[in-house]
Design a protein around this motif. Structure first.
Motif, mmCIF file in Angstrom:
data_model
loop_
_atom_site.group_PDB
_atom_site.id
_atom_site.type_symbol
_atom_site.label_atom_id
_atom_site.label_comp_id
_atom_site.label_asym_id
_atom_site.label_seq_id
_atom_site.Cartn_x
_atom_site.Cartn_y
_atom_site.Cartn_z
ATOM 1 N N SER A 126 0.876 -1.120 0.031
ATOM 2 C CA SER A 126 0.128 0.060 0.068
ATOM 3 C C SER A 126 0.910 1.239 -0.155
ATOM 4 N N SER A 127 2.156 1.197 0.528
ATOM 5 C CA SER A 127 3.034 2.452 0.462
ATOM 6 C C SER A 127 4.349 1.712 0.722
ATOM 7 N N LEU A 128 5.279 2.722 0.311
ATOM 8 C CA LEU A 128 6.712 2.392 0.640
ATOM 9 C C LEU A 128 6.975 2.067 1.886
ATOM 10 N N ARG A 129 6.726 2.591 2.831
ATOM 11 C CA ARG A 129 6.961 2.277 4.173
ATOM 12 C C ARG A 129 6.150 0.856 4.495
ATOM 13 N N ALA A 130 5.024 0.745 4.156
ATOM 14 C CA ALA A 130 4.492 -0.457 4.469
ATOM 15 C C ALA A 130 5.257 -1.866 3.883
ATOM 16 N N TYR A 131 5.714 -1.586 2.545
ATOM 17 C CA TYR A 131 6.648 -2.491 2.065
ATOM 18 C C TYR A 131 7.886 -2.742 2.644
ATOM 19 N N LEU A 132 8.613 -1.917 3.249
ATOM 20 C CA LEU A 132 9.899 -1.767 3.859
ATOM 21 C C LEU A 132 9.658 -2.570 5.114
ATOM 22 N N ARG A 133 8.325 -2.407 5.830
ATOM 23 C CA ARG A 133 7.854 -3.129 7.290
ATOM 24 C C ARG A 133 7.823 -4.519 6.608
ATOM 25 N N ALA A 134 7.238 -4.740 5.482
ATOM 26 C CA ALA A 134 7.021 -6.134 5.236
ATOM 27 C C ALA A 134 8.314 -6.966 4.890
ATOM 28 N N LEU A 135 9.295 -6.198 4.237
ATOM 29 C CA LEU A 135 10.556 -6.774 4.015
ATOM 30 C C LEU A 135 11.281 -7.262 5.545
ATOM 31 N N ALA A 136 11.129 -6.194 6.547
ATOM 32 C CA ALA A 136 11.795 -6.498 7.865
ATOM 33 C C ALA A 136 11.186 -7.981 8.289
#
Length: 670
Positions: A10-20
């Motif tokens: 949904s957003s870049l922040r959400a994707y980075l959180r998912a990668l973590a």
């Protein structure tokens, strides 16, 4: 699908959180398994309208024969005979046919119990979990797209042979580019586009076209067999033209026969596509066993007769490696040179049928992979008017077209076409301006594909997606473009064929393991370690046998080591059979002599894999690593999101599909 606020994309922040959270998500999703019931009901509902059940056993036999009897037999026979087996290439075909029949039994048990369009992907998803299924599905789609492209480029050559016209007259040469990269095969592109239109229109009509083309192809093959036995000489089975060459029916011994079997096994690839038709079969319990196993048996007989006729025509050391049948008749001066033209016609029909069946199979694989959400769900859609997976069919057909013509224009036009596909997948379909833009750049090579996509995939069928989702789809498509460009560098067709062989044999090996695993293990009820220990030990023993066969110097020590390895494998198999009871019995149809037949299939697939060259494994490893990256950076997060939304749930080690509002809506749009 509208993006959820909890989506990983949904957003870049959400994707980075998912990668973590990737390690946690991998642990949760990679080994998660589905069930037969979910695959046949709730997962299938994600495609919207059902595929129509219009196929009978004779349709499946036709698809099986059409998919297998392509141009491969006209190429592999000569190489296997001259380089390895000699006249015993007949035995090589019989061994390869036995291996194919055993693998077909494994496919049949799954297809009868779980008649869905996913083939090996679905079979592994209900046994070894999501990651194993994804890796297998990625290899399958890669094998189909590349083999279709290779075969399609061969169509022009065979058609030119048939009518006596040089291939160069049908291809556009671009000055200033290196040789091998400077020809556009327009005829091959048009053939692929035409077949794409047929398979998008109707499966039933596709079967009718396949039956007609297959019947014509079989007539040419029978003619070839009859003429070969009539004009040949029996002494060619034992006497080479050069007295200094090894003589006899087995000039290179048993090793030559088995190496020849590994080479000709490529000619049997195609029957697995029949299992992807299971969702469209009226009576799976009756029709699938006849269709899959029957087609392999018929093709084995045809191949053995073709090999025998060729061996009778010429001594094995005079057989042309590249075009054995046409070259054998081309040397005749008593009015039989025209037979080489007939062979070109027959091979052309074979190319069309193998392309048709393979493109049907690849689209259904991609459709079911889309249902699992490890690739965009856009691929899973079934069109309400045609009852076919139009999205997957059109997309993969275009990929095949690109590879067919990529030898000249990949550096110039791949980016342009990539931009069009990104807009198609991420923003809601092509507009008229997009179409004019691509036609202007593509010089008309893909006009037919454009109109197909414009007519079928209109913008109102899509909901807006987030910017990050568009970026992820761009990455997904860009990876395909990079791999396509790499394929363009494979100017040697043997490189392409070896890569297809290793991927397909790997899938057959996995399915044979899966059928044993499923028979002996019920998740949450039985202890899986005895079965897993047997499968790993048997695989290791088979690998050791293969390595000894390939690399140990001839002599008594080699024979002793081979005998010891075989004895250990048989002992392990017998101990497992006696001590580990089967956890479930097939309700309708099962592989006989369990676990012997699938175990023999495991051994034969490993043995045939051992005959391939080292660079093939490097390329296979490269593509598998690429697939793993896609899974880690996209698929596992999409699957995790689907679980969080309720369309996939994890219970007791199994995935259970939960119907969402999208699934309940019968008007799901393509």
């Amino acid at each position: 699908m509208v993006e959820s606020s909890h989506s990983s994309f949904s957003s870049l922040r959400a994707y980075l959180r998912a990668l973590a959270q990737t390690p946690t998500r991998l642990k949760r999703r990679a080994g998660s398994v589905s069930t037969s019931f979910d695959e046949m009901s709730r997962a299938r509902a994600r495609s919207g309208p059902n595929m129509l059940k219009t196929l009978r056993w004779y349709d499946l036999v036709g698809f099986g024969i059409g998919g297998m009897v392509g141009a491969g037999v006209f190429v592999t026979t000569g190489r296997a005979s001259r380089l390895y087996a000699g006249p015993a290439v007949v035995v090589s075909y019989a061994i390869a046919g036995l291996c194919a029949v055993l693998s077909a039994f494994c496919y049949t048990e799954f297809a009868v119990d779980m008649p869905v369009a996913g083939g090996a992907f679905s079979y592994l998803r209900v046994t070894f979990g999501e990651f194993a299924a994804f890796l297998t599905g990625a290899n399958l789609v890669m094998d189909y797209v590349m083999s279709n492209a290779a075969v399609a480029r061969g169509f022009t050559a065979y058609l030119g042979t048939a009518i006596g016209v040089s291939t160069a007259k049908w291809r556009i040469t671009v000055a200033g580019l290196p040789k091998g990269f400077n020809e556009i095969d327009v005829v091959a592109v048009l053939v692929v586009l035409l077949i794409t239109l047929i398979i998008c229109y109707s499966t039933r009509e596709s079967s009718m076209v396949n039956m007609v083309l297959t019947a014509l192809h079989i007539l040419f093959i029978v003619f070839l067999i009859v003429v070969g036995f009539w004009k040949g000489e029996w002494r060619n089975f034992s006497e080479p033209a050069d007295p200094e060459k090894p003589s006899g029916f087995f000039p290179n011994g048993a090793s030559g026969v088995f190496n020849g079997a590994a080479m000709v096994y490529l000619s049997y690839i195609g029957y697995d596509a029949v299992s992807t038709m299971a969702e469209e079969v009226r009576n799976p319990v009756k029709d699938i066993p006849i269709g899959v196993s029957g087609s392999v048996a018929i093709v084995t007989v045809l191949y053995c007769l073709m090999a025998a006729s060729m061996s009778k025509l010429l001594p094995y050391d005079m057989i042309d490696e590249e075009a054995p049948f046409s070259a054998a008749f081309r040397g005749k001066s008593d009015g039989w040179r025209c037979v080489s033209n007939v062979i070109g016609v027959g091979a052309s029909f074979g190319i069309l049928t193998s392309l048709l069946v393979a493109m049907l199979g690849q689209a259904r694989y991609m459709c079911v992979i889309g249902r699992s959400r490890v690739v965009p769900a856009w691929f899973a859609r079934v069109h309400p008017m045609t009852s076919t997976p139009v999205n997957a069919s059109a997309f993969l057909g275009v990929q095949c077209c690109r590879i067919v013509a990529v030898f000249t224009r990949w550096a110039l036009c791949t980016c342009v076409w990539c931009c069009f596909e990104i807009r198609l997948l991420a923003t809601g379909g092509p507009t008229r301006n997009d179409l004019a833009f691509v036609v202007g750049w593509g010089k008309g090579l893909k006009i037919e594909a454009q109109f197909l996509l414009v007519e079928v995939l209109t913008p109102e069928h899509f909901a807006p997606r987030s910017t990050l989702t568009r970026i992820m789809i761009w990455v997904f498509v860009a990876i395909l473009r990079i791999f396509t460009a790499l394929i363009a560098l494979f100017t040697d067709l043997n490189v392409l064929l070896n890569l297809v062989s290793i991927g397909t044999l790997f899938v057959f090996y996995m399915v044979a393991n899966a059928v044993i695993y499923r028979r002996y293990i019920v998740v949450g009820t039985t202890n899986p370690w005895p079965t897993l220990s047997f499968l790993c030990s048997f695989t290791f023993t088979s690998i050791m046998f293969t390595l000894i066969w390939q690399f140990a110097p001839p002599g008594k020590p080699k024979a002793v080591m081979l005998g010891a390895s075989a004895l250990i494998a048989v002992a392990m198999l017998q101990i497992f059979n006696c001590m580990v009871p089967q956890a479930r019995k097939p309700e309708f149809w099962g592989v006989p002599l369990m676990p012997w037949i699938p175990s023999i299939s495991i051994f034969l697939n490993i043995f045939l894999l051992g005959s391939l060259d080292g660079p093939s494994y490097v390329r296979f490893g490269f593509f598998s690593a690429l697939a793993v990256l896609v899974y880690v950076f996209y698929s596992v997060h999409a699957s995790f999101d689907a679980e969080g939304e309720g369309s996939l749930s994890l219970k007791n080690g199994e995935i259970h599909m939960e119907p969402t509002q999208e699934c309940k809506d019968n008007s799901v749009k393509v």
